[in-house]
Design a protein around this motif. Structure first.
Motif, short mmCIF file in Angstrom:
data_model
loop_
_atom_site.label_atom_id
_atom_site.label_comp_id
_atom_site.label_asym_id
_atom_site.label_seq_id
_atom_site.Cartn_x
_atom_site.Cartn_y
_atom_site.Cartn_z
N LEU A 184 -13.08 12.29 -15.38
CA LEU A 184 -12.69 11.79 -14.08
C LEU A 184 -11.64 10.70 -14.25
O LEU A 184 -11.69 9.92 -15.19
N HIS A 185 -10.70 10.65 -13.32
CA HIS A 185 -9.66 9.63 -13.37
C HIS A 185 -9.57 8.96 -12.01
O HIS A 185 -9.75 9.59 -10.97
N PHE A 186 -9.29 7.67 -12.02
CA PHE A 186 -9.15 6.92 -10.79
C PHE A 186 -7.68 6.79 -10.43
O PHE A 186 -6.82 6.69 -11.31
N LYS A 187 -7.43 6.78 -9.14
CA LYS A 187 -6.06 6.61 -8.67
C LYS A 187 -5.69 5.13 -8.81
O LYS A 187 -6.39 4.27 -8.30
N LYS A 188 -4.61 4.86 -9.49
CA LYS A 188 -4.16 3.48 -9.69
C LYS A 188 -3.11 3.16 -8.62
O LYS A 188 -2.16 3.89 -8.45
N GLU A 189 -3.34 2.08 -7.91
CA GLU A 189 -2.37 1.64 -6.92
C GLU A 189 -1.76 0.33 -7.37
O GLU A 189 -2.40 -0.46 -8.05
N LYS A 190 -0.54 0.13 -6.97
CA LYS A 190 0.12 -1.12 -7.27
C LYS A 190 -0.53 -2.21 -6.42
O LYS A 190 -0.60 -2.10 -5.21
N LEU A 191 -1.04 -3.24 -7.05
CA LEU A 191 -1.75 -4.28 -6.31
C LEU A 191 -0.80 -5.20 -5.56
O LEU A 191 -1.11 -5.65 -4.47
N SER A 192 0.35 -5.48 -6.13
CA SER A 192 1.28 -6.38 -5.46
C SER A 192 2.33 -5.56 -4.71
O SER A 192 3.28 -5.06 -5.29
N LYS A 193 2.13 -5.41 -3.42
CA LYS A 193 3.06 -4.66 -2.59
C LYS A 193 3.80 -5.64 -1.68
O LYS A 193 3.24 -6.63 -1.24
N SER A 194 5.02 -5.31 -1.42
CA SER A 194 5.79 -6.18 -0.54
C SER A 194 5.43 -5.88 0.92
O SER A 194 4.82 -4.85 1.24
#
Length: 51
Positions: free
Chosen positions: A31-41
């Motif tokens: 299983l893999h988790f979706k990585k999101e960019k934490l610092s969004k403008s």
């Protein structure tokens, strides 16, 4: 009797697993988790939630 029940509840600790351990063990299962960019403008967020 109620006072003893309250004391027992206050003395118990709950187990909270580390997220890194959970991610590692889930990778072993494929299983893999979706990585999101934490610092969004602000512009990125406006574009994402625009209607």
């Amino acid at each position: 009797m109620q006072s003893t029940a309250i004391k027992k509840l206050q003395g118990t600790r709950t187990f909270v697993p580390k997220m890194s351990n959970f991610e590692t063990s889930s990778r072993y299962e494929g299983l893999h988790f979706k990585k999101e960019k934490l610092s969004k403008s602000i512009d990125d967020l406006k574009a994402k939630y625009a209607r």
